[in-house]
Every structure is written in structure tokens, then in C-alpha cells.
Write a protein that holds these residues in place. Structure first.
Motif, PDB file in Angstrom:
ATOM      1  N   MET A 177      -3.550  32.176  56.999  1.00  0.00           N
ATOM      2  CA  MET A 177      -2.847  32.748  58.152  1.00  0.00           C
ATOM      3  C   MET A 177      -3.402  32.193  59.465  1.00  0.00           C
ATOM      4  SD  MET A 177      -0.370  34.369  56.884  1.00  0.00           S
ATOM      5  CE  MET A 177       0.295  35.051  58.383  1.00  0.00           C
ATOM      6  N   CYS A 178      -4.709  32.016  59.564  1.00  0.00           N
ATOM      7  CA  CYS A 178      -5.305  31.431  60.776  1.00  0.00           C
ATOM      8  C   CYS A 178      -4.863  29.983  60.953  1.00  0.00           C
ATOM      9  CB  CYS A 178      -6.824  31.525  60.727  1.00  0.00           C
ATOM     10  SG  CYS A 178      -7.450  33.192  60.931  1.00  0.00           S
ATOM     11  N   ASP A 179      -4.862  29.219  59.874  1.00  0.00           N
ATOM     12  CA  ASP A 179      -4.441  27.820  59.953  1.00  0.00           C
ATOM     13  C   ASP A 179      -2.962  27.699  60.316  1.00  0.00           C
ATOM     14  OD1 ASP A 179      -7.008  27.081  59.279  1.00  0.00           O
ATOM     15  OD2 ASP A 179      -6.518  26.565  57.203  1.00  0.00           O
ATOM     16  N   VAL A 180      -2.147  28.554  59.742  1.00  0.00           N
ATOM     17  CA  VAL A 180      -0.723  28.528  60.052  1.00  0.00           C
ATOM     18  C   VAL A 180      -0.510  28.783  61.541  1.00  0.00           C
ATOM     19  CG1 VAL A 180       1.424  29.844  59.759  1.00  0.00           C
ATOM     20  CG2 VAL A 180       0.178  29.019  57.755  1.00  0.00           C
TER      21      VAL A 180
ATOM     22  N   ILE B 220       2.851  34.742  50.399  1.00  0.00           N
ATOM     23  CA  ILE B 220       3.970  33.814  50.277  1.00  0.00           C
ATOM     24  C   ILE B 220       5.195  34.357  51.010  1.00  0.00           C
ATOM     25  CG2 ILE B 220       5.595  32.783  48.635  1.00  0.00           C
ATOM     26  CD1 ILE B 220       3.139  32.824  46.615  1.00  0.00           C
ATOM     27  N   PHE B 221       5.494  35.629  50.815  1.00  0.00           N
ATOM     28  CA  PHE B 221       6.661  36.227  51.470  1.00  0.00           C
ATOM     29  C   PHE B 221       6.500  36.256  52.987  1.00  0.00           C
ATOM     30  CE2 PHE B 221       7.206  38.736  47.306  1.00  0.00           C
ATOM     31  CZ  PHE B 221       7.925  37.696  46.741  1.00  0.00           C
ATOM     32  N   LYS B 222       5.296  36.508  53.480  1.00  0.00           N
ATOM     33  CA  LYS B 222       5.058  36.516  54.927  1.00  0.00           C
ATOM     34  C   LYS B 222       5.241  35.109  55.502  1.00  0.00           C
ATOM     35  CE  LYS B 222       4.149  39.155  57.877  1.00  0.00           C
ATOM     36  NZ  LYS B 222       5.112  39.738  58.839  1.00  0.00           N
ATOM     37  N   LEU B 223       4.730  34.115  54.806  1.00  0.00           N
ATOM     38  CA  LEU B 223       4.895  32.734  55.270  1.00  0.00           C
ATOM     39  C   LEU B 223       6.369  32.346  55.314  1.00  0.00           C
ATOM     40  CD1 LEU B 223       1.943  31.034  53.349  1.00  0.00           C
ATOM     41  CD2 LEU B 223       2.049  31.519  55.810  1.00  0.00           C
ATOM     42  N   ILE B 224       7.113  32.725  54.281  1.00  0.00           N
ATOM     43  CA  ILE B 224       8.554  32.452  54.262  1.00  0.00           C
ATOM     44  C   ILE B 224       9.226  33.157  55.439  1.00  0.00           C
ATOM     45  CG2 ILE B 224      10.693  32.859  52.985  1.00  0.00           C
ATOM     46  CD1 ILE B 224       8.992  32.460  50.390  1.00  0.00           C
ATOM     47  N   GLU B 225       8.848  34.401  55.691  1.00  0.00           N
ATOM     48  CA  GLU B 225       9.395  35.162  56.824  1.00  0.00           C
ATOM     49  C   GLU B 225       9.131  34.436  58.145  1.00  0.00           C
ATOM     50  OE1 GLU B 225       8.262  39.237  59.212  1.00  0.00           O
ATOM     51  OE2 GLU B 225       7.854  39.163  57.061  1.00  0.00           O
ATOM     52  N   LEU B 226       7.976  33.795  58.261  1.00  0.00           N
ATOM     53  CA  LEU B 226       7.615  33.071  59.481  1.00  0.00           C
ATOM     54  C   LEU B 226       8.275  31.693  59.575  1.00  0.00           C
ATOM     55  CD1 LEU B 226       3.799  33.918  59.568  1.00  0.00           C
ATOM     56  CD2 LEU B 226       5.599  34.867  61.044  1.00  0.00           C
ATOM     57  N   GLY B 227       9.057  31.347  58.559  1.00  0.00           N
ATOM     58  CA  GLY B 227       9.749  30.062  58.568  1.00  0.00           C
ATOM     59  C   GLY B 227       8.912  28.900  58.082  1.00  0.00           C
ATOM     60  N   ILE B 228       7.824  29.196  57.388  1.00  0.00           N
ATOM     61  CA  ILE B 228       6.939  28.164  56.861  1.00  0.00           C
ATOM     62  C   ILE B 228       7.458  27.709  55.493  1.00  0.00           C
ATOM     63  CG2 ILE B 228       4.570  27.633  56.147  1.00  0.00           C
ATOM     64  CD1 ILE B 228       4.892  28.265  59.159  1.00  0.00           C
TER      65      ILE B 228
ATOM     66  N   GLU C 111       3.898  22.279  55.862  1.00  0.00           N
ATOM     67  CA  GLU C 111       4.114  22.811  54.526  1.00  0.00           C
ATOM     68  C   GLU C 111       2.806  23.413  54.053  1.00  0.00           C
ATOM     69  OE1 GLU C 111       7.225  20.127  52.044  1.00  0.00           O
ATOM     70  OE2 GLU C 111       5.301  19.176  52.481  1.00  0.00           O
ATOM     71  N   VAL C 112       2.899  24.583  53.449  1.00  0.00           N
ATOM     72  CA  VAL C 112       1.734  25.230  52.864  1.00  0.00           C
ATOM     73  C   VAL C 112       1.873  25.154  51.350  1.00  0.00           C
ATOM     74  CG1 VAL C 112       0.535  27.423  52.527  1.00  0.00           C
ATOM     75  CG2 VAL C 112       1.326  26.773  54.813  1.00  0.00           C
TER      76      VAL C 112
ATOM     77  N   LYS D 100       0.395  19.012  56.041  1.00  0.00           N
ATOM     78  CA  LYS D 100       0.296  19.646  54.720  1.00  0.00           C
ATOM     79  C   LYS D 100      -1.004  20.440  54.654  1.00  0.00           C
ATOM     80  CE  LYS D 100       3.611  16.709  53.485  1.00  0.00           C
ATOM     81  NZ  LYS D 100       4.941  16.981  53.913  1.00  0.00           N
ATOM     82  N   LEU D 101      -0.885  21.719  54.338  1.00  0.00           N
ATOM     83  CA  LEU D 101      -2.040  22.599  54.189  1.00  0.00           C
ATOM     84  C   LEU D 101      -2.108  23.046  52.733  1.00  0.00           C
ATOM     85  CD1 LEU D 101      -1.374  24.893  57.304  1.00  0.00           C
ATOM     86  CD2 LEU D 101      -2.643  22.757  57.228  1.00  0.00           C
TER      87      LEU D 101
END
Length: 136
Positions: free
Chosen positions: A82-85, A110-118, A96-97, A3-4
Motif C-alpha cells: 500500500m505504501c509503494d502503491v 487485491i480488492f482494494k488495489l482493484i478499487e484504486l484502479g491498480i 502493475e502489482v 512493476k511491483l
């Protein structure tokens, strides 16, 4: 699942911060890591710093990063996230972020993280189509 947590401290109340941290930590399994950060100027987040530190959340003083201080906390949150992810959320391990903010400027992150499957949790932001069209 690690969890981040990223807290926009100048945008969220002390009580919400404490409740969110406690809620996330209460649901952690033994093998899960928790990484939390509170961002903001000490002047604006001073009441939340000690409760965060006691709960294992690091305080990131952002007022020293820029003379203009405009959006500097937001930029630091985005860069750190983004670095932590890329470090913690790889193909062999999921995470989970949690983004604790009321600021809609974070929608691109948020949209970029969702795109990356996070798996992204935004308890103070609504991500329905109707809300997005009103907020953006």
C-alpha cells in the motif's frame, strides 16, 4: 508501467519465484522500473534468497518483527504494498502489482488495489466468482 512484485516466500516454491521474476523482468521496457521483495523467515526461504538478490529482489526478513510470528509476513507485505502503491502508482504514472502467493488472506488487499484502479496480477490465485466462494 512500473512493476511491483511482492513474494510470500513461505508460501511459494523457489522455482516459481525464479520463473516469475524472470518473466516479469524479460517484459520490462527501458523506461519501466522493477521493484521486487521476497518476504519470510530466513529459515523458510533460504534457498530463494540468493537467486532473488541476483535478480534485484530485496529480501525482507520478517521473523524479527514479532514474537508470535503469526501472519507477520502477510502484514508486512500489505503495508509495503500500500505504501509503494501510493508512492509509485499515482495519477501521472501507472503500475502493475504482482502478488505471488497461494494465500487467500490477501483477497482484501487485491480488492482494494482493484478499487484504486491498480492492475493486479495474481498468477497463483484465481479470482473468478466460483473460486472466491469456495476459498473465502
Amino acid at each position: 508501467m512500473d512493476k511491483l512484485l511482492y513474494i510470500d516466500g513461505e508460501n511459494v516454491s523457489r522455482d516459481i519465484i525464479i520463473d516469475t521474476i524472470d518473466g516479469i523482468k524479460d517484459k520490462l521496457d527501458q523506461n519501466e522500473k522493477f521493484i521486487g521483495r521476497l518476504y519470510g523467515s530466513r529459515e523458510f526461504v533460504k534457498n530463494a534468497i540468493t537467486p532473488c538478490l541476483i535478480r534485484g529482489v530485496v529480501f525482507v526478513e520478517t521473523s524479527v518483527l514479532s514474537v508470535s510470528k503469526k501472519n507477520v509476513a502477510d502484514m508486512k507485505i500489505i503495508i509495503d504494498c500500500m505504501c509503494d502503491v501510493s508512492s509509485y502508482c499515482n495519477s501521472s504514472k501507472s503500475c502493475e502489482v504482482f502478488l505471488l502467493t497461494k494465500d487467500t488472506d490477501f483477497f482484501p488487499l487485491i480488492f482494494k488495489l482493484i478499487e484504486l484502479g491498480i492492475d493486479v496480477k495474481t498468477p497463483l490465485l484465481s479470482l473468478t466468482r466460483d473460486d472466491l466462494s469456495q476459498n473465502s
